[in-house]
Design an enzyme around this catalytic site. Structure first.
Site, short mmCIF file in Angstrom:
data_model
loop_
_atom_site.label_atom_id
_atom_site.label_comp_id
_atom_site.label_asym_id
_atom_site.label_seq_id
_atom_site.Cartn_x
_atom_site.Cartn_y
_atom_site.Cartn_z
N LEU A 61 0.74 -1.26 -0.14
CA LEU A 61 0.15 0.07 0.11
C LEU A 61 0.90 1.44 -0.09
O LEU A 61 0.63 2.39 -0.80
CB LEU A 61 -0.98 0.07 1.15
CG LEU A 61 -2.11 -1.01 1.05
CD1 LEU A 61 -2.86 -0.79 2.43
CD2 LEU A 61 -2.95 -0.63 0.01
N ALA A 62 1.89 1.27 1.06
CA ALA A 62 2.62 2.37 0.88
C ALA A 62 3.56 2.82 -0.31
O ALA A 62 3.61 3.78 -0.96
CB ALA A 62 3.60 2.38 1.98
N HIS A 284 -0.43 -9.48 18.37
CA HIS A 284 -1.75 -9.24 18.04
C HIS A 284 -2.37 -10.47 18.89
O HIS A 284 -2.23 -11.64 18.83
CB HIS A 284 -2.02 -9.63 16.43
CG HIS A 284 -3.25 -9.27 16.01
ND1 HIS A 284 -4.55 -9.87 16.36
CD2 HIS A 284 -3.77 -8.28 15.27
CE1 HIS A 284 -5.56 -9.23 15.80
NE2 HIS A 284 -5.04 -8.11 14.84
N ARG A 348 -4.74 -3.77 21.71
CA ARG A 348 -4.11 -4.99 21.23
C ARG A 348 -2.94 -5.44 22.44
O ARG A 348 -2.96 -6.52 22.71
CB ARG A 348 -3.34 -5.12 19.90
CG ARG A 348 -4.27 -4.86 18.75
CD ARG A 348 -3.65 -4.94 17.38
NE ARG A 348 -4.68 -5.04 16.32
CZ ARG A 348 -4.41 -4.84 15.12
NH1 ARG A 348 -3.24 -4.65 14.81
NH2 ARG A 348 -5.20 -4.78 14.31
N GLU A 443 4.97 0.61 7.23
CA GLU A 443 5.59 0.20 8.42
C GLU A 443 6.96 0.05 8.50
O GLU A 443 7.56 -0.01 9.53
CB GLU A 443 5.10 -1.36 8.48
CG GLU A 443 5.28 -2.11 9.65
CD GLU A 443 4.82 -3.58 9.70
OE1 GLU A 443 5.08 -4.54 10.67
OE2 GLU A 443 4.13 -4.00 8.73
#
Length: 655
Positions: A61-62, A284, A348, A443
């Site tokens: 995506l980035a 997570h 989380r 990220e």
């Protein structure tokens, strides 16, 4: 084995170095900072943009959004990915959704509330200016993606639907069933494909970056290996963008795709890019438990399931009855009990630590007692199985295929696992690292999330960086350095290429007796046991003593068959694991020096009487930015102080 002394950590003032650790946050009120910055940035004339070339490493995506947008503006772009197609980037695995402060539910959301939730959720270890900009841009991302045709879920009347995620008391998460990452990636990919078709983006698939080329102290290129032919090649440009994701696979078992690695950012770190907060890794809470000694990765079950699923364990230790035989009075819905305001939607890190706590107490379920129940029984009774199927059907199907258990009939079993890394290369407000001309997005950088990332914020950050931030900030840099200011005959190009070839030659020449995976598995277990969900000084010191031993044996006894001049996955993995071993040591150093608990970094020596993370704001309200100081030398710790003008420091509470 343990060592008594702390590792040698040198702390020096940033002014002693050529690169000052300046966040470059704009002046003015926080709601005006981004507008002020955009006005002050230098611009590149539209007719001159075609004279510049930018390298983008990564096509998730980035990376895809940055490549498409920069090309649309007129720059020449080269985009690199190690997959056979940008569509296989790990962004495709994101399930639950993407946050945006649209307030469609009219439930009290706002840009400021998203900003507040993100800073608080990150346990006050992020830079306010960056986080507020992210919240501002979030509203534009949804409009952009809808215009691209991303099929977000809609209510009966046709309006975009929202659901809740951990760490928030409003519904701000837009989603496409349980495949939001895939749909968003397809949107970015079609924008990228359009630019490839127009000749503005040159796409290099099955190509891995192995080093960074510096010319005159600026990032001017990369050295790559064609993963099919083995060809080593250099690519030069006016600027380099790293959008290569996180380093969670240092733990071997994680929810990341097996190919995810740290090589791009670690090679940049060794060339001078500071590495920020490497110990900030996210566990997570909603993953399928480990089911075998030789399992190669773990599978994520979306956090969105916590909207309707209730988490519980038996009240009695060692209770092995099937869940349908345990009456309500003998069940402990421990998150609802301990955190009544947020219930199952706590952040989380809080949910993960509590799952570990009840399992350590002997009340875990499933093989080995390493699991808790995520139960949809009440939701199915209330809404009906068809309604649950519409919202989570593909996730339920995936769970059944992996476990052979039907979650419509029996509760899911989940347990925490490594998922995301908040640490990464240090960047300023402009997303530029400490190496001029090297920009880092998504990220791969440390920005925005502090010590814990809220759910549904990874997709938000990746697209914000690529579509809306980088195109402005990289233009400011390019306008100042001028076009084509790099020399293909510079000795640095040949030297960097030579070093890459020699490293591959060394790996292939060891001819040891152990596989790459065996070393990776040993390193991963050591990291999970000593630098995982909970850390303490003794365990971190043990890891710091053991990691160099594993690394030394690796370089003496690893077996990498084949040659460098062909498809050789063993060689690819060997280079990545070698980098993981160096990164692992830095992670443990960072975790040992930060003797507070915050977010995903839980030091057992620093907790409240209730077992919650206990921060030390007086001594640790800063970004730890580590500088590589050469092989065999301790890294140098630089500090970026964090000032909280708008979200005041407070003990987090979700009760």
């Amino acid at each position: 084995m343990t060592v008594e002394a702390k590792p040698d950590v040198s702390t020096r003032r940033a002014t002693e170095f050529a690169v000052a650790l300046d966040a470059r946050s704009p002046e003015g009120p926080i709601e005006r900072k981004w507008d002020n910055a955009k006005f002050q940035y230098k611009l590149v004339n539209p007719a001159n943009k075609r004279k510049y070339t930018v390298l983008v490493v990564g096509s998730g995506l980035a990376g895809a959004s940055a490549s498409a947008t920069l090309a649309e503006l007129g720059y020449n772009v080269k985009c690199f990915c190690y997959q056979d197609s940008p569509r296989r980037a790990h962004s495709i695995a994101a399930q639950g959704g993407i946050n945006a402060a649209k307030n469609y539910r009219n439930d009290g959301d706002s840009i400021y509330r998203l900003f507040y939730d993100t800073v608080k959720g990150g346990d006050y270890r992020s830079r306010e200016a960056n986080v507020y900009r992210l919240a501002q841009i979030s509203v534009n991302i949804i409009d952009q993606c809808v215009a691209q045709g991303v099929p977000f879920a809609r209510e009966y009347g046709g309006l975009l639907d929202n659901r809740s995620f951990g760490g928030a008391q409003v519904s701000r998460t837009f989603y496409a069933r349980g495949q939001t990452g895939q749909q968003l990636l397809l949107g970015a990919y079609q924008a990228l494909s359009r630019q490839i078709g127009l000749g503005k983006v040159a796409m290099y698939s099955r190509t891995e970056m192995l080093d960074l080329i510096l010319i005159g102290g600026h990032a001017k290129g990369i050295v790559t290996r064609d993963m099919v032919t083995g060809k080593i090649e250099s690519h030069l440009a006016d600027a380099v963008v790293l959008a290569t994701g996180g380093y969670g696979n240092v733990f071997y078992l994680s929810t990341n795709a097996k190919g995810c690695n740290t090589t791009a950012i670690w090679r940049a770190h060794r060339r001078g890019a500071f590495f920020a907060n490497p110990c900030f890794t996210q566990i997570h809470p909603t993953c399928i438990p480990v089911h075998g000694e030789y399992q190669s990765k773990l599978t994520l079950m979306s956090e969105s399931l916590r909207n309707d699923g209730r988490i519980w364990v038996p009240k009695k230790q060692g209770d092995t009855r099937s869940p349908d035989q345990i009456p309500e009075s003998e069940r402990d819905y421990y998150l609802e009990r301990k955190y009544p305001s947020f219930g199952n939607l706590v952040p989380r890190d809080v949910a993960s630590r509590n799952a570990k706590e009840v399992c350590d107490d002997g009340r875990g379920v499933g093989p080995g007692g390493l699991g808790v129940y995520l139960d949809f029984g009440d939701a199915i009774k209330r809404l009906g199985a068809n309604a649950i199927r519409e919202k989570y059907g593909n996730l339920f199907d995936m769970y059944e295929r992996i476990t052979a258990e039907n979650p419509y009939e029996v509760p899911m079993r989940i347990y925490p696992a490594i998922h995301y890394t908040m640490g990464g290369l240090w960047v300023d407000y402009n997303l530029q690292s400490t190496i001029p001309g090297l920009f880092v997005t998504g990220e791969a950088n440390f920005s925005d999330h502090g010590a814990n990332r809220l759910g549904a914020s990874a997709l938000m950050q990746g697209l914000a960086d690529g579509y809306f931030v980088l195109p402005y900030t990289i233009g400011d840099y390019l306008a100042q350095v001028g076009a084509g200011k790099y020399d293909t005959n510079n000795p640095a190009v040949a030297e960097t290429e030579f070093e890459v070839k020699q490293r591959n030659k060394r790996l292939l020449g060891i001819n040891g007796k152990r596989t790459v995976d065996s070393f990776h598995r040993e390193l991963g277990k050591l990291m999970w046991d000593n630098c995982g969900m909970a850390r303490n000084a003794a365990g971190l010191q043990e890891a710091l003593a053991k990691i160099p031993e594993i690394r030394a044996e690796f370089w003496e006894n690893v077996n990498v068959p084949g040659s460098a001049d062909e498809l050789n996955q063993a060689l690819e993995k060997a280079g990545r694991v070698a980098d993981f071993m160096e990164l692992a040591e830095l992670m443990c150093r960072d975790a040992l020096h930060r003797s507070e608990s915050c977010g995903g970094h839980f030091r057992e020596e620093s907790q409240t009487p209730e077992g919650e993370a206990k921060r030390d704001d007086e001594n640790f309200a800063y970004v730890a930015a580590w500088q590589f100081d050469g092989d065999g030398r301790a890294p140098i710790l630089n500090k970026e102080p964090l000032d909280f003008e708008y979200v005041h420091l407070a003990q987090r509470s979700y009760k």
